[in-house]
Motif scaffolding. Sequence first.
Motif, PDB file in Angstrom:
ATOM      1  N   PRO A 159      49.746  64.393  64.677  1.00  0.00           N
ATOM      2  CA  PRO A 159      49.723  65.168  63.428  1.00  0.00           C
ATOM      3  C   PRO A 159      50.816  66.219  63.401  1.00  0.00           C
ATOM      4  CG  PRO A 159      48.039  65.991  64.909  1.00  0.00           C
ATOM      5  CD  PRO A 159      48.657  64.800  65.596  1.00  0.00           C
ATOM      6  N   LEU A 160      51.249  66.564  62.200  1.00  0.00           N
ATOM      7  CA  LEU A 160      52.216  67.634  61.997  1.00  0.00           C
ATOM      8  C   LEU A 160      51.478  68.926  61.667  1.00  0.00           C
ATOM      9  CD1 LEU A 160      54.955  65.810  59.867  1.00  0.00           C
ATOM     10  CD2 LEU A 160      54.958  66.278  62.328  1.00  0.00           C
ATOM     11  N   PHE A 161      52.033  70.028  62.123  1.00  0.00           N
ATOM     12  CA  PHE A 161      51.463  71.352  61.880  1.00  0.00           C
ATOM     13  C   PHE A 161      51.721  71.776  60.442  1.00  0.00           C
ATOM     14  CE2 PHE A 161      52.329  76.032  61.976  1.00  0.00           C
ATOM     15  CZ  PHE A 161      51.023  76.459  62.174  1.00  0.00           C
ATOM     16  N   LEU A 162      50.662  72.197  59.749  1.00  0.00           N
ATOM     17  CA  LEU A 162      50.776  72.691  58.371  1.00  0.00           C
ATOM     18  C   LEU A 162      50.968  74.208  58.423  1.00  0.00           C
ATOM     19  CD1 LEU A 162      47.870  70.631  56.749  1.00  0.00           C
ATOM     20  CD2 LEU A 162      50.313  70.073  56.816  1.00  0.00           C
ATOM     21  N   VAL A 163      52.122  74.670  58.005  1.00  0.00           N
ATOM     22  CA  VAL A 163      52.436  76.097  58.064  1.00  0.00           C
ATOM     23  C   VAL A 163      51.531  76.848  57.073  1.00  0.00           C
ATOM     24  CG1 VAL A 163      54.228  77.845  57.756  1.00  0.00           C
ATOM     25  CG2 VAL A 163      54.801  75.611  58.739  1.00  0.00           C
ATOM     26  N   PRO A 164      50.764  77.853  57.546  1.00  0.00           N
ATOM     27  CA  PRO A 164      49.786  78.527  56.683  1.00  0.00           C
ATOM     28  C   PRO A 164      50.364  79.681  55.878  1.00  0.00           C
ATOM     29  CG  PRO A 164      49.571  79.345  58.908  1.00  0.00           C
ATOM     30  CD  PRO A 164      50.665  78.314  58.947  1.00  0.00           C
ATOM     31  N   ARG A 165      51.627  79.640  55.554  1.00  0.00           N
ATOM     32  CA  ARG A 165      52.264  80.695  54.772  1.00  0.00           C
ATOM     33  C   ARG A 165      53.373  80.076  53.936  1.00  0.00           C
ATOM     34  NH1 ARG A 165      57.265  81.458  56.802  1.00  0.00           N
ATOM     35  NH2 ARG A 165      57.649  80.835  58.965  1.00  0.00           N
ATOM     36  N   LEU A 166      53.815  80.800  52.950  1.00  0.00           N
ATOM     37  CA  LEU A 166      54.950  80.354  52.158  1.00  0.00           C
ATOM     38  C   LEU A 166      56.238  80.596  52.938  1.00  0.00           C
ATOM     39  CD1 LEU A 166      53.926  81.775  48.656  1.00  0.00           C
ATOM     40  CD2 LEU A 166      53.935  79.373  49.358  1.00  0.00           C
ATOM     41  N   PRO A 167      57.198  79.685  52.832  1.00  0.00           N
ATOM     42  CA  PRO A 167      58.480  79.922  53.504  1.00  0.00           C
ATOM     43  C   PRO A 167      59.282  80.979  52.757  1.00  0.00           C
ATOM     44  CG  PRO A 167      58.607  77.950  52.170  1.00  0.00           C
ATOM     45  CD  PRO A 167      57.175  78.425  52.088  1.00  0.00           C
ATOM     46  N   GLU A 168      60.384  81.386  53.315  1.00  0.00           N
ATOM     47  CA  GLU A 168      61.264  82.343  52.670  1.00  0.00           C
ATOM     48  C   GLU A 168      62.430  81.610  52.020  1.00  0.00           C
ATOM     49  OE1 GLU A 168      62.537  85.343  55.347  1.00  0.00           O
ATOM     50  OE2 GLU A 168      60.507  86.065  55.796  1.00  0.00           O
ATOM     51  N   VAL A 169      62.864  82.122  50.886  1.00  0.00           N
ATOM     52  CA  VAL A 169      64.029  81.545  50.227  1.00  0.00           C
ATOM     53  C   VAL A 169      65.228  81.671  51.162  1.00  0.00           C
ATOM     54  CG1 VAL A 169      65.620  81.767  48.273  1.00  0.00           C
ATOM     55  CG2 VAL A 169      63.154  82.030  47.922  1.00  0.00           C
ATOM     56  N   GLY A 170      65.954  80.587  51.335  1.00  0.00           N
ATOM     57  CA  GLY A 170      67.087  80.565  52.246  1.00  0.00           C
ATOM     58  C   GLY A 170      66.800  79.858  53.552  1.00  0.00           C
ATOM     59  N   GLU A 171      65.520  79.624  53.879  1.00  0.00           N
ATOM     60  CA  GLU A 171      65.193  78.886  55.102  1.00  0.00           C
ATOM     61  C   GLU A 171      65.744  77.467  55.022  1.00  0.00           C
ATOM     62  OE1 GLU A 171      61.292  78.772  56.890  1.00  0.00           O
ATOM     63  OE2 GLU A 171      60.735  80.656  55.913  1.00  0.00           O
ATOM     64  N   GLU A 172      66.222  76.972  56.145  1.00  0.00           N
ATOM     65  CA  GLU A 172      66.717  75.604  56.206  1.00  0.00           C
ATOM     66  C   GLU A 172      65.552  74.639  56.388  1.00  0.00           C
ATOM     67  OE1 GLU A 172      69.604  75.467  59.298  1.00  0.00           O
ATOM     68  OE2 GLU A 172      70.987  76.823  58.276  1.00  0.00           O
ATOM     69  N   VAL A 173      65.654  73.488  55.730  1.00  0.00           N
ATOM     70  CA  VAL A 173      64.567  72.512  55.766  1.00  0.00           C
ATOM     71  C   VAL A 173      65.132  71.097  55.876  1.00  0.00           C
ATOM     72  CG1 VAL A 173      62.801  73.856  54.554  1.00  0.00           C
ATOM     73  CG2 VAL A 173      64.491  72.586  53.238  1.00  0.00           C
ATOM     74  N   LEU A 174      64.256  70.182  56.263  1.00  0.00           N
ATOM     75  CA  LEU A 174      64.604  68.773  56.393  1.00  0.00           C
ATOM     76  C   LEU A 174      63.477  67.928  55.830  1.00  0.00           C
ATOM     77  CD1 LEU A 174      66.164  66.913  59.369  1.00  0.00           C
ATOM     78  CD2 LEU A 174      63.836  66.280  58.705  1.00  0.00           C
ATOM     79  N   THR A 175      63.815  66.842  55.162  1.00  0.00           N
ATOM     80  CA  THR A 175      62.807  65.907  54.690  1.00  0.00           C
ATOM     81  C   THR A 175      62.971  64.586  55.431  1.00  0.00           C
ATOM     82  OG1 THR A 175      64.127  64.897  52.915  1.00  0.00           O
ATOM     83  CG2 THR A 175      62.936  66.915  52.387  1.00  0.00           C
ATOM     84  N   VAL A 176      61.850  63.921  55.660  1.00  0.00           N
ATOM     85  CA  VAL A 176      61.842  62.567  56.213  1.00  0.00           C
ATOM     86  C   VAL A 176      61.012  61.721  55.262  1.00  0.00           C
ATOM     87  CG1 VAL A 176      61.324  61.109  58.198  1.00  0.00           C
ATOM     88  CG2 VAL A 176      61.933  63.501  58.553  1.00  0.00           C
ATOM     89  N   GLY A 177      61.557  60.587  54.836  1.00  0.00           N
ATOM     90  CA  GLY A 177      60.819  59.769  53.889  1.00  0.00           C
ATOM     91  C   GLY A 177      61.438  58.403  53.705  1.00  0.00           C
ATOM     92  N   ASN A 178      61.033  57.764  52.630  1.00  0.00           N
ATOM     93  CA  ASN A 178      61.428  56.383  52.366  1.00  0.00           C
ATOM     94  C   ASN A 178      61.990  56.230  50.955  1.00  0.00           C
ATOM     95  OD1 ASN A 178      60.066  55.383  54.949  1.00  0.00           O
ATOM     96  ND2 ASN A 178      58.335  56.281  53.855  1.00  0.00           N
ATOM     97  N   PRO A 179      63.083  56.920  50.616  1.00  0.00           N
ATOM     98  CA  PRO A 179      63.628  56.853  49.260  1.00  0.00           C
ATOM     99  C   PRO A 179      64.117  55.452  48.922  1.00  0.00           C
ATOM    100  CG  PRO A 179      65.189  57.922  50.737  1.00  0.00           C
ATOM    101  CD  PRO A 179      63.913  57.757  51.511  1.00  0.00           C
ATOM    102  N   MET A 180      63.650  54.946  47.788  1.00  0.00           N
ATOM    103  CA  MET A 180      64.046  53.619  47.315  1.00  0.00           C
ATOM    104  C   MET A 180      63.807  52.550  48.384  1.00  0.00           C
ATOM    105  SD  MET A 180      64.930  54.721  44.379  1.00  0.00           S
ATOM    106  CE  MET A 180      65.540  53.207  43.614  1.00  0.00           C
ATOM    107  N   GLY A 181      62.785  52.763  49.221  1.00  0.00           N
ATOM    108  CA  GLY A 181      62.454  51.800  50.266  1.00  0.00           C
ATOM    109  C   GLY A 181      63.312  51.891  51.510  1.00  0.00           C
ATOM    110  N   LEU A 182      64.223  52.849  51.554  1.00  0.00           N
ATOM    111  CA  LEU A 182      65.078  53.026  52.734  1.00  0.00           C
ATOM    112  C   LEU A 182      64.309  53.861  53.757  1.00  0.00           C
ATOM    113  CD1 LEU A 182      68.415  53.744  50.839  1.00  0.00           C
ATOM    114  CD2 LEU A 182      67.710  51.600  51.921  1.00  0.00           C
ATOM    115  N   GLU A 183      63.652  53.167  54.664  1.00  0.00           N
ATOM    116  CA  GLU A 183      62.688  53.806  55.558  1.00  0.00           C
ATOM    117  C   GLU A 183      63.325  54.819  56.502  1.00  0.00           C
ATOM    118  OE1 GLU A 183      60.207  50.882  57.484  1.00  0.00           O
ATOM    119  OE2 GLU A 183      60.308  49.560  55.738  1.00  0.00           O
ATOM    120  N   GLN A 184      62.546  55.874  56.752  1.00  0.00           N
ATOM    121  CA  GLN A 184      62.903  56.914  57.717  1.00  0.00           C
ATOM    122  C   GLN A 184      64.271  57.542  57.421  1.00  0.00           C
ATOM    123  OE1 GLN A 184      61.004  58.116  60.427  1.00  0.00           O
ATOM    124  NE2 GLN A 184      59.302  56.956  59.569  1.00  0.00           N
ATOM    125  N   SER A 185      64.501  57.842  56.148  1.00  0.00           N
ATOM    126  CA  SER A 185      65.726  58.536  55.756  1.00  0.00           C
ATOM    127  C   SER A 185      65.486  60.040  55.797  1.00  0.00           C
ATOM    128  CB  SER A 185      66.151  58.128  54.343  1.00  0.00           C
ATOM    129  OG  SER A 185      66.469  56.760  54.283  1.00  0.00           O
TER     130      SER A 185
END
Length: 351
Positions: free
Chosen positions: A118-144
């Motif tokens: 499982p992934l940890f769910l952060v119990p607070r709102l992030p700050e504007v300017g924090e760097e982030v990353l997404t992992v997903g399957n856009p248009m079926g392109l797995e693990q992008s």
Amino acid sequence: MPPRAIPRPQAALLASLLAVVSLLCASSSFALDARALYKQVKGSVVLVACQTSEGLAEGTGFYVGDGSLIATNSHVIKGASIIVLKSDSGDLQVPVDLVDMDLKRDLVLLRVEQPGTPLFLVPRLPEVGEEVLTVGNPMGLEQSISLGVISGLREIKGVRYVQTTAAISHGNSGGPLLNESGGVVGINTFYVSEGQNLNFAVSSIHLLRMLPSGMANASPPATGQAPVQAALRDSSAAPAIASRTALIENRQGGTLLVVYGDVPAGLQGRDTQLEAQLLDDSGRILASHRFLPDRTLTRYQLQTLHPDAIEARLRQNSPLPGGVEGKIPYMTVFSNLPAGATTARVRPARD
């Protein structure tokens, strides 16, 4: 041909332009280690494939809680007659139960037989300017993956959204928006096609409240930069008074640490004064304050805390103080949590 001299005004303008270009180049670099973070979380992210009356629909999901639950957007599974989950290793499984669904916030929890990390769910709102990353399957392109920053925090009809420049497309819905330590700050939900880099994720705070009663959040990522709020743990080592802790969201979107419990019979008395302390791993006291216990919560405390958070978080650990005959409860709140704090404890106050 000798070099051509540039007039002073043009030279100044060129220098300014070069400075701007250098600044833009510098700001486009990321401190977030995308390669390491992807390796850390990829096993927790799945492809969600649904058979509907309109054909095949795909989205993204990820393991939460104790690892037996998959979180995704409710619109991903809307109208699905069959749901199949595919891991990054290619393993397939079918959810065995729909645990909870929140249509207003576009969230759903599915139970699976084969648990994952499982992934940890952060119990607070992030700050504007924090760097982030997404992992997903856009248009079926797995693990992008895609990188970006938090570009805004929005609230629309009671739902909190995290706005980000990390690109998402069809198929990213339901996937995690991760901070640099691998904690989930949002669930990717939609983007505005008429604009540029206008991508939105439902805040992880909403998903955290959906975990079944008694099921804990996943452990924070094992990094020295893990949020101090999430690293706080209870301490009942003598001579401290046994205490419990809970992270509570206040009405302004911040996070408070609530320390609460019952005063031992031997210490009960009108003038009993307690001291709550926050310590680091070496036992050094980083913050403390004194208070008097009471049989009921003060009006200030009740007004400060978000009522939904009280119900969702404190109830999982034990009843709120004040309802046990013969025991005097205590409750105190830290609104500013010092960096490095890992332990909360309560002691009788000493002169």
